[in-house]
Enzyme design. Structure first.
Site, PDB file in Angstrom:
ATOM      1  N   CYS A 171      42.303  20.760 124.805  1.00 26.40           N
ATOM      2  CA  CYS A 171      43.165  20.854 125.983  1.00 26.40           C
ATOM      3  C   CYS A 171      42.555  20.030 127.105  1.00 26.40           C
ATOM      4  O   CYS A 171      41.449  19.530 126.984  1.00 26.40           O
ATOM      5  CB  CYS A 171      43.276  22.308 126.413  1.00 26.40           C
ATOM      6  SG  CYS A 171      43.810  23.391 125.094  1.00 26.40           S
ATOM      7  N   ARG A 188      45.141  14.824 125.823  1.00 26.01           N
ATOM      8  CA  ARG A 188      44.300  15.829 125.178  1.00 26.01           C
ATOM      9  C   ARG A 188      45.123  16.980 124.617  1.00 26.01           C
ATOM     10  O   ARG A 188      44.579  17.848 123.924  1.00 26.01           O
ATOM     11  CB  ARG A 188      43.275  16.374 126.166  1.00 26.01           C
ATOM     12  CG  ARG A 188      42.372  15.311 126.784  1.00 26.01           C
ATOM     13  CD  ARG A 188      41.431  15.924 127.811  1.00 26.01           C
ATOM     14  NE  ARG A 188      40.578  16.897 127.182  1.00 26.01           N
ATOM     15  CZ  ARG A 188      39.433  16.583 126.562  1.00 26.01           C
ATOM     16  NH1 ARG A 188      39.060  15.322 126.504  1.00 26.01           N
ATOM     17  NH2 ARG A 188      38.698  17.501 125.987  1.00 26.01           N
ATOM     18  N   TRP A 208      46.738  22.136 123.970  1.00 26.42           N
ATOM     19  CA  TRP A 208      46.962  21.820 122.561  1.00 26.42           C
ATOM     20  C   TRP A 208      46.778  23.153 121.842  1.00 26.42           C
ATOM     21  O   TRP A 208      45.677  23.696 121.771  1.00 26.42           O
ATOM     22  CB  TRP A 208      45.931  20.807 122.046  1.00 26.42           C
ATOM     23  CG  TRP A 208      46.338  20.220 120.742  1.00 26.42           C
ATOM     24  CD1 TRP A 208      47.130  19.121 120.533  1.00 26.42           C
ATOM     25  CD2 TRP A 208      45.995  20.674 119.423  1.00 26.42           C
ATOM     26  NE1 TRP A 208      47.285  18.893 119.191  1.00 26.42           N
ATOM     27  CE2 TRP A 208      46.604  19.827 118.488  1.00 26.42           C
ATOM     28  CE3 TRP A 208      45.212  21.738 118.956  1.00 26.42           C
ATOM     29  CZ2 TRP A 208      46.472  19.994 117.118  1.00 26.42           C
ATOM     30  CZ3 TRP A 208      45.087  21.911 117.587  1.00 26.42           C
ATOM     31  CH2 TRP A 208      45.711  21.037 116.691  1.00 26.42           C
ATOM     32  N   ASN A 232      39.386  25.321 127.756  1.00 28.90           N
ATOM     33  CA  ASN A 232      39.469  24.358 126.649  1.00 28.90           C
ATOM     34  C   ASN A 232      38.403  24.754 125.632  1.00 28.90           C
ATOM     35  O   ASN A 232      37.223  24.846 125.974  1.00 28.90           O
ATOM     36  CB  ASN A 232      39.214  22.933 127.136  1.00 28.90           C
ATOM     37  CG  ASN A 232      39.095  21.969 125.955  1.00 28.90           C
ATOM     38  OD1 ASN A 232      39.659  22.211 124.896  1.00 28.90           O
ATOM     39  ND2 ASN A 232      38.308  20.917 126.138  1.00 28.90           N
ATOM     40  N   GLY A 233      38.819  25.029 124.412  1.00 31.17           N
ATOM     41  CA  GLY A 233      37.866  25.459 123.388  1.00 31.17           C
ATOM     42  C   GLY A 233      38.422  26.618 122.589  1.00 31.17           C
ATOM     43  O   GLY A 233      39.631  26.903 122.651  1.00 31.17           O
ATOM     44  N   GLU A 247      42.247   2.937 106.996  1.00 35.05           N
ATOM     45  CA  GLU A 247      42.484   3.008 108.441  1.00 35.05           C
ATOM     46  C   GLU A 247      43.923   2.617 108.767  1.00 35.05           C
ATOM     47  O   GLU A 247      44.595   3.250 109.584  1.00 35.05           O
ATOM     48  CB  GLU A 247      41.489   2.127 109.205  1.00 35.05           C
ATOM     49  CG  GLU A 247      41.694   2.063 110.699  1.00 35.05           C
ATOM     50  CD  GLU A 247      41.738   3.383 111.435  1.00 35.05           C
ATOM     51  OE1 GLU A 247      42.238   3.426 112.568  1.00 35.05           O
ATOM     52  OE2 GLU A 247      41.326   4.414 110.832  1.00 35.05           O
ATOM     53  N   LYS A 293      46.690   5.030 110.702  1.00 34.99           N
ATOM     54  CA  LYS A 293      47.409   4.614 111.925  1.00 34.99           C
ATOM     55  C   LYS A 293      48.915   4.787 111.746  1.00 34.99           C
ATOM     56  O   LYS A 293      49.615   5.321 112.585  1.00 34.99           O
ATOM     57  CB  LYS A 293      47.088   3.140 112.266  1.00 34.99           C
ATOM     58  CG  LYS A 293      45.733   2.927 112.933  1.00 34.99           C
ATOM     59  CD  LYS A 293      45.629   3.413 114.330  1.00 34.99           C
ATOM     60  CE  LYS A 293      44.930   4.748 114.493  1.00 34.99           C
ATOM     61  NZ  LYS A 293      43.652   4.977 113.947  1.00 34.99           N
ATOM     62  N   GLU A 307      49.886   8.630 111.571  1.00 38.17           N
ATOM     63  CA  GLU A 307      49.745   9.484 112.754  1.00 38.17           C
ATOM     64  C   GLU A 307      50.738   9.159 113.860  1.00 38.17           C
ATOM     65  O   GLU A 307      51.087  10.039 114.646  1.00 38.17           O
ATOM     66  CB  GLU A 307      48.310   9.479 113.269  1.00 38.17           C
ATOM     67  CG  GLU A 307      47.771   8.203 113.798  1.00 38.17           C
ATOM     68  CD  GLU A 307      46.330   8.391 114.293  1.00 38.17           C
ATOM     69  OE1 GLU A 307      46.074   9.370 115.000  1.00 38.17           O
ATOM     70  OE2 GLU A 307      45.481   7.553 113.943  1.00 38.17           O
ATOM     71  N   HIS A 334      45.920   3.980  87.011  1.00 35.21           N
ATOM     72  CA  HIS A 334      45.391   5.226  86.433  1.00 35.21           C
ATOM     73  C   HIS A 334      46.193   6.434  86.895  1.00 35.21           C
ATOM     74  O   HIS A 334      45.741   7.571  86.770  1.00 35.21           O
ATOM     75  CB  HIS A 334      43.907   5.375  86.796  1.00 35.21           C
ATOM     76  CG  HIS A 334      43.088   4.229  86.299  1.00 35.21           C
ATOM     77  ND1 HIS A 334      42.823   4.003  84.967  1.00 35.21           N
ATOM     78  CD2 HIS A 334      42.536   3.182  86.973  1.00 35.21           C
ATOM     79  CE1 HIS A 334      42.115   2.898  84.831  1.00 35.21           C
ATOM     80  NE2 HIS A 334      41.924   2.375  86.036  1.00 35.21           N
ATOM     81  N   LYS A 337      43.777  13.816 121.437  1.00 34.04           N
ATOM     82  CA  LYS A 337      42.804  12.728 121.429  1.00 34.04           C
ATOM     83  C   LYS A 337      41.438  13.161 120.934  1.00 34.04           C
ATOM     84  O   LYS A 337      40.836  12.532 120.073  1.00 34.04           O
ATOM     85  CB  LYS A 337      42.683  12.129 122.828  1.00 34.04           C
ATOM     86  CG  LYS A 337      41.747  10.949 122.919  1.00 34.04           C
ATOM     87  CD  LYS A 337      42.256   9.788 122.103  1.00 34.04           C
ATOM     88  CE  LYS A 337      41.353   8.588 122.059  1.00 34.04           C
ATOM     89  NZ  LYS A 337      41.762   7.593 121.084  1.00 34.04           N
TER      90      LYS A 337
HETATM   91  C1  AGP Z   1      42.502   8.447 115.169  1.00 33.15           C
HETATM   92  O1  AGP Z   1      43.500   7.629 115.620  1.00 33.15           O
HETATM   93  C2  AGP Z   1      42.610   9.840 115.581  1.00 33.15           C
HETATM   94  N1  AGP Z   1      42.774   9.995 116.957  1.00 33.15           N
HETATM   95  C3  AGP Z   1      41.505  10.735 115.021  1.00 33.15           C
HETATM   96  O2  AGP Z   1      41.503  10.597 113.644  1.00 33.15           O
HETATM   97  C4  AGP Z   1      40.100  10.448 115.548  1.00 33.15           C
HETATM   98  O3  AGP Z   1      39.620   9.259 115.022  1.00 33.15           O
HETATM   99  C5  AGP Z   1      39.176  11.589 115.124  1.00 33.15           C
HETATM  100  O4  AGP Z   1      39.669  12.780 115.676  1.00 33.15           O
HETATM  101  C6  AGP Z   1      37.744  11.351 115.573  1.00 33.15           C
HETATM  102  O5  AGP Z   1      37.664  11.336 116.957  1.00 33.15           O
HETATM  103  P1  AGP Z   1      36.309  10.837 117.657  1.00 33.15           P
HETATM  104  O6  AGP Z   1      36.085   9.407 117.264  1.00 33.15           O
HETATM  105  O7  AGP Z   1      36.562  11.007 119.121  1.00 33.15           O
HETATM  106  O8  AGP Z   1      35.206  11.720 117.167  1.00 33.15           O
END
Ligand code: AGP
Length: 604
Positions: A2, A27, A75, A99-100, A477, A481, A484, A500, A599
């Site tokens: 959050c 966040r 969140w 937050n947590g 990767e 992208k 997500e 396979h 994020k």
């Molecule tokens: C990637 O686009 C995502 N936001 C997510 O997978 C991110 O890479 C992951 O949560 C790791 O975050 P960090 O690099 O801040 O540790």
């Protein structure tokens, strides 16, 4: 996950809180709420959904600005996104934002219910508020300390007490929290962008330090309740960095910031033609016999690329692991091990725990992070910061590229220290790496072609990525992208693995993005492309200009300049980021705030 913010000072507090939450909405954006002191009492308003929904509610009701307050953008972890579960939570004596995750909230809740407390929401946060209320006998500090001593889990808290309209309280453990400093006003926030508009000066709170934030000053108490002097830090980001700068989304802005991010991260570390890392001694690097690289999501994918580069150049074995798996599988450590934790935010809970596990086992730790003073680099033995500037979009782009550049510099350095390459080779590789930002600039000019190609495939519901070696790591990767931000089901496969089993998923018209950037694998990858074509796939081939056959066997192409195959993921990933971006735009997705994501994932 959050975002929390707090303010005390002469400005209209509600405006400052809303502006701060706007900067933190990446966040979490399931609900938002604020509490402000006005008319000698705490007034609270909260709303399910985006910040804009809360603003509408504030405008439509009777609301007073006030000059002290706290705010939250959520969140959801405990309790679905709705008005009741939205923060702030509290009692007649106090209101707080959190937050947590309070891990033992259920047992605390039962104890409080036995003391006569009732609960409106499903949240762990309401339990925290009522626990502080339970210990509050007129001294907020005592109540906070007593309450946190009973809590297990992570928290960053901003607290207002009805009896003390001239101050805010803030405390943290594992979740990020800064105190913003100015002359006649002060702030608390989860992250720097929330305060940059007003000040660049801030304190970083350590675990269980409590800050008492007043208009004309901030007092910080240590965990043993004594006043301490904190080091003041200055944010090296400017407000513009936290703005869109004329782009439609933070993601496309950050994709185009990659050449600068790369040169800002690489060039200051080149000395006499080879990489040098501030505060990391050659002796410590020389003692490395085996590396572990851990991270989550995109950071883990950067680690995968590091594995290829370090094993190839330095001949040092590298074990790459997803942090959430690593921390529960009892890694078998040995002398000469070093654990590198890659993390953009520096706050990802699983990565933090993975690093702590390594330290508990006496293994040397190194953090590669983009946020100065965040938890993971602060607790690591060695730190290599990436200098990409703030990354606001949830989908990580420039952070991945600068993480790769650090992996490449580390590979060259380790190879030189282990005499696996000579000085001349090291200088040649370093020189090529210092020019990679120019190649990225060329690739970013393919913007329009990539957009048109993406729009051609925007209605697909499944899409596959294939590649071999470094291209397979890059495909993972690219697939993340796309998933997500466009919500298309996509998978990345080692091209040689298709036959396979998974090739059974290839049917007429299914798009397959094939990566071919390593000349020694062109022929093999070419055969795999023909295999999927034979089953009706539409092939989009991302390749270096020297893979001539690509034109004959692909439906669409993304051609990037020929270069050292080890470094091609840097321009290559820009193509995949742009493809995912334009797919998401063409499908009307909220690119910067994809559903169900946030994020930095500060809970397990
Ligand atoms: C990637 O686009 C995502 N936001 C997510 O997978 C991110 O890479 C992951 O949560 C790791 O975050 P960090 O690099 O801040 O540790």
């Amino acid at each position: 996950m959050c975002g929390i913010v707090g303010y005390i000072g002469p400005r209209p507090t509600t405006d400052v809180l809303i502006q701060g939450l706007r900067k933190l909405e990446y966040r979490g954006y399931d609900s938002a709420g604020i509490s402000v002191f006005a008319d000698r009492k705490i007034q609270t308003i909260k709303s399910k959904g985006r910040l804009a929904d809360l603003e509408k509610k504030i405008k439509s009701g009777i609301w007073q600005q006030g000059n002290i307050g706290i705010g939250h953008t959520r969140w959801a972890t405990h309790g679905e996104p709705n008005d009741v579960n939205a923060h702030p939570h509290g009692t007649s004596k106090l209101m707080l934002v959190h937050n947590g995750i309070i891990e033992n909230y259920l047992s605390l809740k039962e104890k409080l219910q036995k003391k006569g407390y009732s609960f409106d929401s499903e949240t762990d946060t309401e339990v925290m508020a009522k626990l502080i209320d339970f210990y509050y006998l007129g001294d907020p500090l005592e109540a906070i300390y007593d309450a946190i001593s009973k809590v297990r889990g992570s928290y960053a808290l901003g607290i207002m007490f009805a009896d003390y309209p001239d101050r805010l309280y803030a405390v943290r453990k594992d979740s990020p929290l800064i105190v913003g400093l100015s002359d006649d006003e002060n702030f608390i926030a989860s992250d720097i962008p929330a305060i940059l508009e007003y000040t660049k000066r801030y304190y970083l709170l350590d675990t269980n330090e409590v800050a008492v934030v007043k208009k004309d000053g901030v007092t910080v108490y240590s965990p043993d309740r004594t006043v301490i002097q904190k080091n003041e830090l200055i944010a090296n980001w400017d407000t513009e960095a936290a703005e869109k700068g004329g782009y439609d989304h933070f993601m496309i802005k950050e994709i185009h910031e990659q050449p600068k991010a790369l040169s800002d991260t690489i060039m200051p570390r080149i000395s006499s033609g080879i990489p040098v890392f501030e505060n990391v001694s050659d002796d410590d690097l020389k003692s490395v016999k085996r590396l572990w690289i851990v991270g989550c999501g995109t950071a883990y994918h950067a680690g995968l690329m590091g594995k290829y580069a370090i094993e190839k150049l330095a001949k040092i074995p590298v074990i790459c692991d997803i942090a959430s798996e690593y921390r529960y599988r009892s890694p078998l450590f040995a002398d000469g091990d070093m654990v590198i934790t890659i993390t953009q935010s520096g706050e990802t809970a699983d990565s933090l725990a993975a690093q702590r596990l390594s330290k508990e086992n006496g293994v040397r730790t190194m953090a590669v992070s983009n946020v100065l003073g965040s938890s993971i680099p602060r607790e690591a033995d060695d730190v290599i910061y990436t200098w990409a500037g703030p990354e606001i979009a949830v989908a990580s782009t420039k952070a991945y590229s600068v993480q790769l550049s650090v992996m490449y510099m580390l590979a060259i350095k380790l190879a030189l220290l282990n005499q696996q390459i000579d000085m001349e080779t090291a200088k040649a590789l370093t020189s090529e790496l210092t020019k990679v930002d120019d190649i990225v600039k060329i690739v970013l000019k393919m913007d329009r072609h990539i957009k048109e190609t993406a729009e051609k495939y925007k209605d697909c519901e499944d899409l596959f990525f294939i590649g071999r070696g470094v291209d397979y790591a890059l495909a993972q990767e690219g697939s993340l992208k796309l998933k997500e931000i466009s919500y298309i089901h996509s998978e990345a496969y080692a091209a040689g693995e298709l036959k396979h089993g998974t090739i059974s998923l290839i049917t007429e018209g299914v798009p397959v993005i094939a990566l071919a950037t390593d000349p020694k694998l062109f022929e093999k990858t070419g055969s795999n492309i023909k295999e999927v074509k034979a089953r009706g796939a539409k092939v989009i081939c991302l390749h270096t200009e020297d893979f001539e056959e690509a034109h004959k066997i692909s439906d669409d192409e993304f051609v990037i300049p020929k270069m050292n195959p080890l470094f091609t993921p840097l321009p290559g990933v820009c193509v995949l980021q742009l493809f995912a971006y334009y797919m998401a735009c063409a499908r009307g997705c909220d690119v910067d705030k994809p559903r169900n994501l946030a994020k930095s994932v500060t809970v397990e």
